[in-house]
Design a protein around this motif. Sequence first.
Motif, PDB file in Angstrom:
ATOM      1  N   GLN A 110       3.816   1.647  -1.135  1.00 19.30           N
ATOM      2  CA  GLN A 110       4.412   1.777  -2.548  1.00 19.30           C
ATOM      3  C   GLN A 110       3.332   2.281  -3.630  1.00 19.30           C
ATOM      4  O   GLN A 110       3.528   3.301  -4.193  1.00 19.30           O
ATOM      5  CB  GLN A 110       4.558   0.356  -3.207  1.00 19.30           C
ATOM      6  CG  GLN A 110       6.140   0.411  -2.827  1.00 19.30           C
ATOM      7  CD  GLN A 110       6.512  -1.058  -3.487  1.00 19.30           C
ATOM      8  OE1 GLN A 110       5.744  -1.887  -4.071  1.00 19.30           O
ATOM      9  NE2 GLN A 110       7.891  -1.787  -2.973  1.00 19.30           N
ATOM     10  N   ARG A 111       2.121   1.883  -3.285  1.00 21.35           N
ATOM     11  CA  ARG A 111       0.818   2.465  -4.279  1.00 21.35           C
ATOM     12  C   ARG A 111       0.801   3.924  -3.914  1.00 21.35           C
ATOM     13  O   ARG A 111       0.618   4.987  -4.998  1.00 21.35           O
ATOM     14  CB  ARG A 111      -0.193   1.660  -3.980  1.00 21.35           C
ATOM     15  CG  ARG A 111      -1.528   2.134  -5.021  1.00 21.35           C
ATOM     16  CD  ARG A 111      -1.341   2.210  -6.528  1.00 21.35           C
ATOM     17  NE  ARG A 111      -0.880   0.902  -6.812  1.00 21.35           N
ATOM     18  CZ  ARG A 111      -1.753  -0.077  -7.254  1.00 21.35           C
ATOM     19  NH1 ARG A 111      -3.132   0.389  -7.282  1.00 21.35           N
ATOM     20  NH2 ARG A 111      -1.487  -1.327  -7.876  1.00 21.35           N
ATOM     21  N   LEU A 112       0.703   4.238  -2.610  1.00 18.36           N
ATOM     22  CA  LEU A 112       0.576   5.634  -2.176  1.00 18.36           C
ATOM     23  C   LEU A 112       1.582   6.653  -2.579  1.00 18.36           C
ATOM     24  O   LEU A 112       1.493   7.458  -3.262  1.00 18.36           O
ATOM     25  CB  LEU A 112       0.323   5.698  -0.606  1.00 18.36           C
ATOM     26  CG  LEU A 112      -0.888   5.440  -0.186  1.00 18.36           C
ATOM     27  CD1 LEU A 112      -0.588   5.276   1.502  1.00 18.36           C
ATOM     28  CD2 LEU A 112      -1.838   6.165  -0.356  1.00 18.36           C
ATOM     29  N   LEU A 113       2.976   5.964  -2.586  1.00 17.64           N
ATOM     30  CA  LEU A 113       4.019   6.811  -3.086  1.00 17.64           C
ATOM     31  C   LEU A 113       3.961   6.950  -4.832  1.00 17.64           C
ATOM     32  O   LEU A 113       3.870   8.346  -5.217  1.00 17.64           O
ATOM     33  CB  LEU A 113       5.486   6.038  -3.000  1.00 17.64           C
ATOM     34  CG  LEU A 113       6.217   6.131  -1.732  1.00 17.64           C
ATOM     35  CD1 LEU A 113       7.476   5.203  -1.848  1.00 17.64           C
ATOM     36  CD2 LEU A 113       6.530   7.498  -1.219  1.00 17.64           C
ATOM     37  N   ALA A 114       3.534   6.052  -5.362  1.00 23.88           N
ATOM     38  CA  ALA A 114       3.439   6.143  -6.652  1.00 23.88           C
ATOM     39  C   ALA A 114       2.495   7.242  -7.082  1.00 23.88           C
ATOM     40  O   ALA A 114       2.351   7.675  -8.216  1.00 23.88           O
ATOM     41  CB  ALA A 114       3.311   4.953  -7.426  1.00 23.88           C
ATOM     42  N   LEU A 115       1.478   7.521  -6.553  1.00 22.19           N
ATOM     43  CA  LEU A 115       0.373   8.321  -6.631  1.00 22.19           C
ATOM     44  C   LEU A 115       0.679   9.736  -6.146  1.00 22.19           C
ATOM     45  O   LEU A 115       0.015  10.612  -5.965  1.00 22.19           O
ATOM     46  CB  LEU A 115      -0.884   7.810  -5.957  1.00 22.19           C
ATOM     47  CG  LEU A 115      -1.600   6.775  -6.692  1.00 22.19           C
ATOM     48  CD1 LEU A 115      -2.828   6.211  -5.773  1.00 22.19           C
ATOM     49  CD2 LEU A 115      -2.189   7.302  -8.081  1.00 22.19           C
ATOM     50  N   LEU A 147       0.909  -1.208   0.059  1.00 16.47           N
ATOM     51  CA  LEU A 147      -0.099   0.003   0.067  1.00 16.47           C
ATOM     52  C   LEU A 147       0.817   1.073   0.099  1.00 16.47           C
ATOM     53  O   LEU A 147       0.475   2.362  -0.564  1.00 16.47           O
ATOM     54  CB  LEU A 147      -1.000   0.157   1.090  1.00 16.47           C
ATOM     55  CG  LEU A 147      -1.846   1.116   1.211  1.00 16.47           C
ATOM     56  CD1 LEU A 147      -2.690   1.306   0.243  1.00 16.47           C
ATOM     57  CD2 LEU A 147      -2.535   0.915   2.513  1.00 16.47           C
ATOM     58  N   ARG A 188       3.714  11.871  -0.478  1.00 16.39           N
ATOM     59  CA  ARG A 188       5.215  11.816  -0.076  1.00 16.39           C
ATOM     60  C   ARG A 188       5.322  12.917   1.195  1.00 16.39           C
ATOM     61  O   ARG A 188       4.629  13.792   1.281  1.00 16.39           O
ATOM     62  CB  ARG A 188       6.049  11.967  -1.031  1.00 16.39           C
ATOM     63  CG  ARG A 188       7.285  10.991  -1.477  1.00 16.39           C
ATOM     64  CD  ARG A 188       7.933  11.542  -2.822  1.00 16.39           C
ATOM     65  NE  ARG A 188       7.241  11.164  -3.884  1.00 16.39           N
ATOM     66  CZ  ARG A 188       6.872  11.846  -4.803  1.00 16.39           C
ATOM     67  NH1 ARG A 188       7.230  12.889  -4.885  1.00 16.39           N
ATOM     68  NH2 ARG A 188       6.056  11.426  -6.002  1.00 16.39           N
TER      69      ARG A 188
END
Lengths: 74, 596
Positions: A26-31, A24, A34
């Motif tokens: 990682q997905r948040l980072l990609a979106l 999760l 940060r």
Amino acid sequence: MKPLNDLNTGDYATIHAIDAEQSLHQRLLALGFRVGKKIELIRRASFNGPLHVRIGSTDVILRASEAQLIQISH
Amino acid sequence: MKRIALLGMPNTGKSTLFNRITGASARVGNWPGITVDLMSAKVLMGGHIVELIDLPGLYDLHGFSDDEQVVRHFLSNNEVDLLMIVLNSSQIDRQLSLALQIRNLGLPTVLLLNMQDEAKRSGITIDSASMAAKLNMPVLQISAKYGDGCPAALQKASQQLSVVNAKILPEEISRRLEAENQIEAEMQAIVKTTVQLPLKLADETTDKIDKVLLHPLLGLPLFFIAMFLLFQFIFTVGTPLQGGMAWLLGEFRTLALEPLLANLPTWLNGLLLDGIYNGISTVAAFVPIIILFFLVMTMVEDSGYLSRAAFLMDAFMAKLGLDGRGFVMMLMGFGCNVPALMGTRVMRSRGMRLLTMLTIPLSLCSARLQVFLFMIAALFTAKQAPWVMFALYMVSFGTIFLTAVLFKNQFQNKEPFILELPPYRFPTAMQIWLRGWQEVKYFLKRATKFIVFGVVMVWALTHYPTDVPPASMGTLAGQIGALFAPILNPLGIDTQLAIALIFGFVAKEIVVGSLAVIYGLQGDALMHHMALSLDWVQAMSFMLFTLIYTPCLSTIATLKSESKSSGFMWLSIIWSLALAWLVSFIFYQSARALGF
Ligand SMILES: Nc1nc2c(ncn2[C@@H]2O[C@H](COP(=O)(O)OP(=O)(O)OP(=O)(O)O)[C@@H](O)[C@H]2O)c(=O)[nH]1
Ligand SMILES: [Mg+2]
């Protein structure tokens, strides 16, 4: 510091910490979630539905249970 | 032969670019996760024959969902000569991370900053030359939708192909995919020096539309009103088209085919005209409506409204053990259940995926729509028609919700729900046209495969043995019908309709075609005959059964391949048959009990 969940509609805050499990996170980072980024709460869906937030030029919807994992500060 | 792959985050325009380069018609839509499988095409690029591959979008190289696995699997098992990374320029401040991850794989890459048109409009400027220097890869700004910069990008790509690189084996890529990398800081540094972002980034038009469509009280009612108006529109515009088409096909038969085939033996003449031609032309008459329907679907899919529907419905869907994306898949299922089933690959937890897949076959697809349009036109007035249609869609939702509630404990999951909300976009005339054409081609393919098979079978069953009247109780069809009578009579479904239902199991297009064959009529005459032999309660019961029982063999095959479980496939088939019977039974018996 408080969870994103507690932000009022129309208010801005800064992301302070993200406590999600790895996939999760990682997905948040990609979106674009940060630490240090500004985040705005645009609206909430009725019946305790998802939150609509804006980070930079990306609009994202997420459930309150996920928003709970994101700590913000003013 | 060289191999080039298109790679990037979801919804950045990879498929749009793929279509532009190859002339193919990969599905495009303003929804992250439209492409969930590989698609490839061969093109000539600067003297090289190139296999271009359109990959599903992925958020990062370590993603866990099934569509992301497709990409990892591809990279780990295929040698690629060049990767074209496609980014959304407006979101470069976060999407650059993927380019950095890919650079670390060591494959030759070209970075394409897409949607330059939108970035320009919102005042973002990118210094692509200095970005290229920092990243050590070519960087070009393009607009895949409108074509700007695309020739230059292609030229660059074919140049890169000529540069001889030391090959990196897929096994090595696979190993590097596992490696962790620190790229956050680097990304920020690059964005800071090469990108100028305006202070306020919001797309005002999108914000204004969202204020209305996502309104806390009006949002959902607006959705349903819009849906109703859409049917009204399809009926008003589509029914005359369908009538005209049926008339044309009928004229063609009397004026051209009948004289032409008059000398053939009676049975062959009957098979060709009353069997194949009547069957297919009755189905073909619905093609204009289906095209119209898909044009509307394309606009909805490409508008960006699907993600909004997910937002509006998520709270409710959560109670069913599903999430907003499940609702979107149901809406996609209105077109065809197969891509909707595949679309569930964006979900990461198996429980959520299976539960969603169990509900999708209940979504009223365009093939079933044909059957309903036909029955409704035959048995209801023009005033009643849109309401009956709307009611059937509501029943479709109802059975979906019921299924989810009943099975949610078997498929428990803790899938997080996070979804991008893209800006509203409008498809170009070209995009709409391509999609409409695609559906016609698809229909013709099914027509030649399933429908011909179906109507020939039905014709044979209703005409053998030859010494009894066609479709009477003495024929094979009559005997099969009699076999099912104890089950179907309580639903008001007679022998003729039973035969149509049995073949409808293969594909719903066959249902209408086989009714034409069974009654040996076509066009107005067929509708008139239906109106005389059925009443509206029977027709409704038949439609309910058709709506709920298994949509078609392709759906069943997809259920099996996507779930990788025959048990799950059988669960879906048996459940839908049982539910279909139950709903039709309750409807038919209570309507009769109430005196209708
Ligand atoms: N304004 C603008 N829109 C574009 C451009 N390229 C693509 N789009 C739109 O962006 C949306 C997504 O396009 P797709 O080609 O489906 O994107 P994709 O990268 O294949 O998406 P996935 O398959 O979901 O990963 C569609 O609505 C396109 O019409 C562009 O250059 N400019
Ligand atoms: Mg795509």
